[in-house]
Design a protein around this motif. Structure first.
Motif, mmCIF file in Angstrom:
data_model
loop_
_atom_site.group_PDB
_atom_site.id
_atom_site.type_symbol
_atom_site.label_atom_id
_atom_site.label_comp_id
_atom_site.label_asym_id
_atom_site.label_seq_id
_atom_site.Cartn_x
_atom_site.Cartn_y
_atom_site.Cartn_z
ATOM 1 N N LYS A 69 0.579 -4.486 4.149
ATOM 2 C CA LYS A 69 0.125 -3.345 4.946
ATOM 3 C C LYS A 69 1.298 -2.734 5.713
ATOM 4 O O LYS A 69 2.239 -3.432 6.082
ATOM 5 N N ILE A 84 -8.868 2.326 -2.652
ATOM 6 C CA ILE A 84 -8.254 2.509 -3.974
ATOM 7 C C ILE A 84 -8.719 1.460 -4.988
ATOM 8 O O ILE A 84 -9.057 1.785 -6.127
ATOM 9 N N GLU A 92 -6.830 6.478 0.790
ATOM 10 C CA GLU A 92 -5.956 5.311 0.855
ATOM 11 C C GLU A 92 -6.197 4.564 2.156
ATOM 12 O O GLU A 92 -6.572 5.185 3.130
ATOM 13 N N SER A 93 -5.973 3.226 2.211
ATOM 14 C CA SER A 93 -5.602 2.375 1.107
ATOM 15 C C SER A 93 -6.778 1.549 0.600
ATOM 16 O O SER A 93 -6.846 1.239 -0.587
ATOM 17 N N SER A 94 -7.700 1.163 1.487
ATOM 18 C CA SER A 94 -8.699 0.172 1.094
ATOM 19 C C SER A 94 -9.690 0.678 0.057
ATOM 20 O O SER A 94 -10.320 -0.112 -0.631
ATOM 21 N N LYS A 149 -4.606 11.293 0.645
ATOM 22 C CA LYS A 149 -3.441 10.721 1.318
ATOM 23 C C LYS A 149 -3.514 10.974 2.818
ATOM 24 O O LYS A 149 -4.075 11.972 3.254
ATOM 25 N N GLU A 191 0.846 -1.190 0.000
ATOM 26 C CA GLU A 191 0.000 0.000 0.000
ATOM 27 C C GLU A 191 0.888 1.249 0.000
ATOM 28 O O GLU A 191 1.984 1.189 0.542
ATOM 29 N N SER A 192 0.428 2.380 -0.579
ATOM 30 C CA SER A 192 -0.823 2.556 -1.279
ATOM 31 C C SER A 192 -0.640 2.609 -2.792
ATOM 32 O O SER A 192 -1.511 2.172 -3.529
#
Lengths: 189, 189
Positions: free
Chosen positions: A80, B62, B58-60, B80, A58-59
């Motif tokens: 992660k 994206i 971010e992140s999940s 971000k 990520e990311s």
């Protein structure tokens, strides 16, 4: 990959001789049509390697991994950078130094999603000193999975990561390699 | 979305009455075929809204944003959670509380990528207390862009976010709403 070189020349901004910003299409705003072409190109290069999963971090790696996985029809796993209440099971861990953030951080992948039966393609946005790639490679090794190769969107050929990783026999496929960005001029290999 | 309900029932794990883990297909390992169907569903729901950009965090978010943007043919912007050497220009900022990480953090979007001419679809993986969504809504407001709606993969209907945001007149499209996860049983609305 000509399309990518063109976008880098048109929109990339050089911060100093080491930093190239591609925020308008790869690292903050995402041009999905370009990412789709990047995914198709990685598929072309790795389609005969029986890849079972794509691993990234990520990311910024996630979008690249998704568009590649969409064409290769395999799942993505993204490492992660922190363990939350949602990731408390047993994990493979490694250490990565971020030159942009100037600190070490740990990366984690749950042991549930990597096994010795997997054949892994690592993808990431940049390869510079190779720190993130080395962390991901370390996690693949710890899991017992096979590492088929590493797909990189932009390799900074003037930094050591690519050379060091290739000298270990690893297959690195970089869509573009930049040889220098001195005086604001981007020179491709 | 039946396919998604089925996957949640098959693979989701309930940590306590507030936490549902869907790490095997949405938050750590990513099932791209499922995400593709999620993207198609969001497209179906928002295709007449003249969306110009998809905003996530971010992140999940994206992967969801990418697969939705792929079908809607618009760019993604992901907010971000930290400012690095690669994001030093002028930004819209907001504050978000993470219940999983139990701390406040700031989110940033470069002013270059949101304007009053944009028509924004926000997408995210979960809607619980609405903290991340509120941060993104705040950033859209600060930019002067129009917010067309919010696409959520899993809404926790037993927490307050959805109710509060809808009471403000916002359009929230959740692909599944969970009414309770008490005693390990997931009950859909």
């Amino acid at each position: 990959m000509e399309l990518l070189k063109q976008r880098i020349l048109e929109e990339g901004t050089v911060k100093n001789q080491n930093v190239l910003k591609v925020d308008s299409f790869l690292n903050h705003q995402l041009d999905i049509e370009l990412l789709n072409n990047i995914g198709l190109e990685f598929k072309k290069r790795f389609q005969n390697d029986n890849i079972t999963k794509i691993l990234t971090i990520e990311s910024s790696g996630i979008a690249i991994a998704c568009m590649t996985a969409f064409h290769m029809k395999v799942p993505v796993i993204f490492a992660k950078k922190s363990v939350s209440l949602n990731l408390d099971e047993s994990c493979y861990e490694s250490d990565v130094y971020s030159f942009t953030k100037q600190k070490f951080y740990k990366i984690y992948v749950s042991k549930k999603y990597l096994s010795s039966e997997d054949n892994i393609l690592i993808v990431d946005d940049f390869l510079a000193m190779g720190s993130a790639a080395s962390g991901l490679i370390d996690i693949v090794k710890k899991s017992g999975a096979t590492l088929s190769g590493i797909g990189i969107v932009i390799e900074k050929g003037f930094q050591d990561g690519g050379r060091v990783l290739r000298s270990k026999g690893l297959r690195i496929e970089s869509l573009v390699i930049i040889d220098s960005i001195e005086n604001g001029n981007i020179v491709f290999r």
